[in-house]
Design an enzyme around this catalytic site. Structure first.
Site, PDB file in Angstrom:
ATOM      1  N   TYR A 237       7.340   0.461  -6.225  1.00 52.63           N
ATOM      2  CA  TYR A 237       8.289  -0.044  -5.231  1.00 52.63           C
ATOM      3  C   TYR A 237       7.575  -0.817  -4.139  1.00 52.63           C
ATOM      4  CZ  TYR A 237       6.966   3.517  -1.751  1.00 52.63           C
ATOM      5  OH  TYR A 237       6.280   4.269  -0.841  1.00 52.63           O
TER       6      TYR A 237
ATOM      7  N   ARG B  37       1.076  -7.285  -4.104  1.00 56.16           N
ATOM      8  CA  ARG B  37       0.778  -5.862  -4.357  1.00 56.16           C
ATOM      9  C   ARG B  37       1.710  -5.303  -5.438  1.00 56.16           C
ATOM     10  NH1 ARG B  37       1.100  -1.944   0.695  1.00 56.16           N
ATOM     11  NH2 ARG B  37       3.325  -2.251   0.331  1.00 56.16           N
TER      12      ARG B  37
ATOM     13  N   ARG C  79      14.036  10.001 -23.810  1.00 60.16           N
ATOM     14  CA  ARG C  79      12.959  10.673 -23.079  1.00 60.16           C
ATOM     15  C   ARG C  79      11.808  11.052 -24.000  1.00 60.16           C
ATOM     16  NH1 ARG C  79      10.756  15.411 -21.507  1.00 60.16           N
ATOM     17  NH2 ARG C  79       9.942  15.439 -19.377  1.00 60.16           N
TER      18      ARG C  79
ATOM     19  N   HIS D 286       7.243  10.975 -23.471  1.00 66.25           N
ATOM     20  CA  HIS D 286       6.242  10.607 -22.466  1.00 66.25           C
ATOM     21  C   HIS D 286       5.562   9.254 -22.695  1.00 66.25           C
ATOM     22  CE1 HIS D 286       6.917  14.795 -21.462  1.00 66.25           C
ATOM     23  NE2 HIS D 286       6.178  14.671 -20.378  1.00 66.25           N
TER      24      HIS D 286
ATOM     25  N   LYS E 173       1.392   1.618  -5.743  1.00 63.52           N
ATOM     26  CA  LYS E 173       2.558   2.005  -4.932  1.00 63.52           C
ATOM     27  C   LYS E 173       3.649   2.552  -5.855  1.00 63.52           C
ATOM     28  CE  LYS E 173       5.011   0.581  -0.761  1.00 63.52           C
ATOM     29  NZ  LYS E 173       4.740   1.820  -0.044  1.00 63.52           N
TER      30      LYS E 173
ATOM     31  N   GLU F 259      -4.945   8.759   4.513  1.00 65.45           N
ATOM     32  CA  GLU F 259      -3.880   7.948   5.128  1.00 65.45           C
ATOM     33  C   GLU F 259      -2.749   8.867   5.532  1.00 65.45           C
ATOM     34  OE1 GLU F 259      -2.090   5.237   2.234  1.00 65.45           O
ATOM     35  OE2 GLU F 259      -2.394   6.721   0.663  1.00 65.45           O
TER      36      GLU F 259
ATOM     37  N   LEU G  40      -3.342   3.524  -0.113  1.00 63.66           N
ATOM     38  CA  LEU G  40      -2.608   2.296  -0.378  1.00 63.66           C
ATOM     39  C   LEU G  40      -3.168   1.183   0.512  1.00 63.66           C
ATOM     40  CD1 LEU G  40      -0.050   1.265  -1.942  1.00 63.66           C
ATOM     41  CD2 LEU G  40       1.125   1.440   0.254  1.00 63.66           C
TER      42      LEU G  40
END
Ligand code: PDD
Length: 287
Positions: free
Chosen positions: A33, A52, A100, A102, A147, A180, A205
């Protein structure tokens, strides 16, 4: 005015915006995101955010949802349709919908959701009070440079902060170094007057705000270094502050029981708050 969201090719009323139950973002947090600030009707640092995003997608081998001009168009449309002058646009891209299992599905189409919301611009009142922070052990995975929407440790840390009456939680690694914040990058001005923020590696990040504030600090001629510091150095610091697309430059005046400096935001945080607020409003030319 009804909020509008973009979901996989359509602009829909926000309350009806939904993704499939087998979206891998929902089931596995298999997605990434970005949060891009809107200030005075314009995006702040859209280019670095989209760079990014490309990097995060690349590291996870998720195909880009669309090319950059098309994505910029969607971002602008969400901003326009929600009439956002000051606020944020949130973008989430996942590996898409599949039964579903993995491993990556043999075929899937990257899913894209973009939402927008209004938020207040930086409030200089924060320069009077500052905020408190608490420290928490950094129990995250070793690829915090991506991210990812997988934010469980971050939300638990933030909740710890909230329950302690604090604004932010500061992650501390096993050697006692600050990595962070739960959703911010952390900076200090040491007792010797040096401005520090941790160097970039897989442990944090690469904040877009961090990158811009580095540039602005250098232009201000501040004594600055990208180097890690311990939580004890932070507690003894003259100043501390955090940066992000939604926190801008936010001074920290207490970490756990330790009062930072004289308990009031200091001159460096003050200067960087001002210069960053101006940068957001007027773009790079004003910096
Ligand atoms: N968070 N570190 C973490 C863990 C973050 O989640 C964020 C941003 C930052 C600062 O990055 P930037 O300056 O590019 O916003 C650092 C966003 C705002 C969020 O999760 O809401």
């Amino acid at each position: 005015m009804a909020r509008i969201a973009y979901v996989n090719g359509r602009y829909v009323p926000h309350r009806e915006a939904a993704v499939h139950v087998e979206d891998r973002g929902y089931q596995f947090a298999d997605g990434v995101y970005e949060v891009i600030t809107v200030r005075a009707g314009r995006f702040v640092d859209a280019g670095p955010h989209l760079d990014r995003l490309d990097r995060s997608l690349g590291e996870l081998r998720i195909a880009p949802p669309m090319d950059r001009p098309a994505l910029r168009h969607v971002l602008r449309e969400v901003r326009r349709r929600n009439r956002i002058t000051d606020g944020i646009v949130y973008l989430q891209a996942t590996r898409g919908v599949a039964r579903r299992d993995h491993p990556f599905p043999a075929e899937s189409e990257t899913a894209l959701v973009v939402t927008g919301s209004r938020r207040a611009p930086p409030n200089p009142g924060i320069l009077e009070t500052g905020v408190d922070a608490v420290s928490v052990p950094d129990n995250r995975w070793k690829r915090c440079d991506i991210k990812s929407v997988s934010l469980l440790p971050n939300i638990l840390a933030k909740q710890t902060a909230r329950e302690a009456g604090a604004y932010e939680a500061v992650f501390v690694d096993e050697e006692g170094f600050v990595t962070e914040g739960a959703s911010t990058n952390v900076w200090i001005v040491t007792s010797g007057g040096e401005l520090l923020t941790r160097e970039l590696d897989h442990g944090i990040l690469a904040g877009v705000t961090r990158g811009t504030v580095v540039k602005l600090a250098e232009r201000l001629g501040l004594s600055f270094a990208e180097r890690r510091f311990t939580i004890d150095e932070a507690r003894r610091a003259r100043e501390a502050f955090v940066t992000s697309a939604t926190s801008f430059v936010t001074p920290v005046v207490r970490i756990d029981e330790a009062v930072i400096g004289n308990g009031r935001p200091g001159s460096t945080a003050h200067a960087l708050f001002e210069v960053y607020a101006r940068y957001m409003e007027q773009g790079d030319a004003a910096a």
